[in-house]
Motif scaffolding. Structure first.
Motif, PDB file in Angstrom:
ATOM      1  N   GLY A   1      32.192  40.193  43.938  1.00  0.00           N
ATOM      2  CA  GLY A   1      30.748  40.259  44.116  1.00  0.00           C
ATOM      3  C   GLY A   1      30.265  41.499  44.843  1.00  0.00           C
ATOM      4  O   GLY A   1      29.064  41.728  44.957  1.00  0.00           O
ATOM      5  N   LEU A   2      31.182  42.326  45.317  1.00  0.00           N
ATOM      6  CA  LEU A   2      30.782  43.520  46.063  1.00  0.00           C
ATOM      7  C   LEU A   2      30.234  44.591  45.122  1.00  0.00           C
ATOM      8  O   LEU A   2      30.791  44.830  44.039  1.00  0.00           O
ATOM      9  CB  LEU A   2      31.970  44.081  46.846  1.00  0.00           C
ATOM     10  N   ARG A   3      29.155  45.246  45.555  1.00  0.00           N
ATOM     11  CA  ARG A   3      28.555  46.327  44.778  1.00  0.00           C
ATOM     12  C   ARG A   3      29.560  47.458  44.682  1.00  0.00           C
ATOM     13  O   ARG A   3      30.149  47.879  45.671  1.00  0.00           O
ATOM     14  CB  ARG A   3      27.273  46.815  45.444  1.00  0.00           C
ATOM     15  N   GLY A   4      29.778  47.947  43.468  1.00  0.00           N
ATOM     16  CA  GLY A   4      30.751  49.013  43.227  1.00  0.00           C
ATOM     17  C   GLY A   4      31.981  48.523  42.493  1.00  0.00           C
ATOM     18  O   GLY A   4      32.715  49.319  41.913  1.00  0.00           O
ATOM     19  N   VAL A   5      32.229  47.200  42.516  1.00  0.00           N
ATOM     20  CA  VAL A   5      33.334  46.636  41.740  1.00  0.00           C
ATOM     21  C   VAL A   5      32.839  46.547  40.298  1.00  0.00           C
ATOM     22  O   VAL A   5      31.902  45.822  39.993  1.00  0.00           O
ATOM     23  CB  VAL A   5      33.775  45.255  42.271  1.00  0.00           C
ATOM     24  N   LYS A   6      33.460  47.329  39.428  1.00  0.00           N
ATOM     25  CA  LYS A   6      33.002  47.444  38.040  1.00  0.00           C
ATOM     26  C   LYS A   6      33.549  46.344  37.144  1.00  0.00           C
ATOM     27  O   LYS A   6      32.913  45.928  36.192  1.00  0.00           O
ATOM     28  CB  LYS A   6      33.421  48.797  37.464  1.00  0.00           C
ATOM     29  N   HIS A   7      34.760  45.933  37.431  1.00  0.00           N
ATOM     30  CA  HIS A   7      35.407  44.907  36.612  1.00  0.00           C
ATOM     31  C   HIS A   7      36.429  44.185  37.479  1.00  0.00           C
ATOM     32  O   HIS A   7      37.048  44.785  38.347  1.00  0.00           O
ATOM     33  CB  HIS A   7      36.125  45.538  35.414  1.00  0.00           C
ATOM     34  N   GLY A   8      36.591  42.922  37.237  1.00  0.00           N
ATOM     35  CA  GLY A   8      37.604  42.186  37.961  1.00  0.00           C
ATOM     36  C   GLY A   8      37.872  40.853  37.309  1.00  0.00           C
ATOM     37  O   GLY A   8      37.018  40.311  36.609  1.00  0.00           O
ATOM     38  N   GLU A   9      39.084  40.371  37.533  1.00  0.00           N
ATOM     39  CA  GLU A   9      39.435  39.079  36.972  1.00  0.00           C
ATOM     40  C   GLU A   9      40.512  38.417  37.813  1.00  0.00           C
ATOM     41  O   GLU A   9      41.508  39.045  38.181  1.00  0.00           O
ATOM     42  CB  GLU A   9      39.929  39.242  35.538  1.00  0.00           C
ATOM     43  N   LEU A  10      40.284  37.159  38.103  1.00  0.00           N
ATOM     44  CA  LEU A  10      41.279  36.338  38.782  1.00  0.00           C
ATOM     45  C   LEU A  10      42.008  35.535  37.729  1.00  0.00           C
ATOM     46  O   LEU A  10      41.384  34.877  36.893  1.00  0.00           O
ATOM     47  CB  LEU A  10      40.614  35.389  39.778  1.00  0.00           C
ATOM     48  N   THR A  11      43.329  35.592  37.757  1.00  0.00           N
ATOM     49  CA  THR A  11      44.145  34.794  36.854  1.00  0.00           C
ATOM     50  C   THR A  11      45.073  33.954  37.702  1.00  0.00           C
ATOM     51  O   THR A  11      45.899  34.482  38.450  1.00  0.00           O
ATOM     52  CB  THR A  11      44.981  35.698  35.927  1.00  0.00           C
ATOM     53  N   CYS A  12      44.893  32.641  37.617  1.00  0.00           N
ATOM     54  CA  CYS A  12      45.806  31.724  38.319  1.00  0.00           C
ATOM     55  C   CYS A  12      46.810  31.244  37.297  1.00  0.00           C
ATOM     56  O   CYS A  12      46.477  30.543  36.343  1.00  0.00           O
ATOM     57  CB  CYS A  12      45.033  30.587  38.957  1.00  0.00           C
ATOM     58  N   ALA A  13      48.037  31.679  37.482  1.00  0.00           N
ATOM     59  CA  ALA A  13      49.077  31.420  36.507  1.00  0.00           C
ATOM     60  C   ALA A  13      49.768  30.097  36.718  1.00  0.00           C
ATOM     61  O   ALA A  13      50.386  29.574  35.807  1.00  0.00           O
ATOM     62  CB  ALA A  13      50.097  32.557  36.547  1.00  0.00           C
TER      63      ALA A  13
END
Length: 168
Positions: free
Chosen positions: A148-160
């Motif tokens: 949610g931080l401004r400047g983070v362009k892409h992100g993904e959490l993967t719980c394996a």
């Protein structure tokens, strides 16, 4: 609040109407028409993806698919389970004080962060991968705060995996 228009609709809609006023019937679900602003190159690439897939009738259905996927992913969160996963982020480290804020958040979750890897992609962009483990609620909270931080362009959490799925 954004303006929107309500229409009766669902995935397989049929236009009908009285006295020239169209409405959309789709299994009784009410649809809300809303507008989205996006850069033209992003929209062009999205339209190309839709055309390549061939399984989506139009842009609206593709957006509905994205929304359904997001909701399903959210429903799979296991706040009380012990989870193991990774968080991948791409961000512009020149955005405000983003680097300081990323560090601040990560220091609040030292029990959940097993390891981090930081890669400089170019002069502005960085890739950061965090290996995570812990109670789902804390892991998801960490991911939400970072992404949610401004400047983070892409992100993904993967719980394996969860502790239960590994038989631990």
């Amino acid at each position: 609040m954004a303006e929107h228009e309500h229409v009766d609709s669902n995935d397989h809609c049929h236009e009908s109407g009285i006295a020239g006023e169209p409405s959309y019937r789709c299994g009784g679900s009410e649809l809300v028409r809303f507008s989205v602003t996006a850069p033209d190159d992003l929209l062009r690439r999205f339209d190309e993806q839709i055309a390549r897939r061939g399984d989506v009738a139009n842009r609206s259905e593709a957006v509905r698919d994205l929304i359904r996927t997001s909701i399903a992913k959210e429903q799979m969160r296991t706040p009380d389970e012990h989870v193991i996963g990774s968080l991948t982020m791409i961000y512009d480290h020149h955005t405000g004080d983003l680097t300081r804020r990323l560090d601040e958040v990560q220091h609040d979750y030292t029990d959940e962060i097993v390891s981090t890897m930081h890669v400089h992609l170019d002069h502005h962009n960085c890739l950061e991968i965090l290996a995570l483990k812990g109670r789902g609620e804390r892991v998801y909270e960490l991911a939400d705060r970072l992404l949610g931080l401004r400047g983070v362009k892409h992100g993904e959490l993967t719980c394996a995996a969860t502790k239960q799925s590994l038989g631990l």
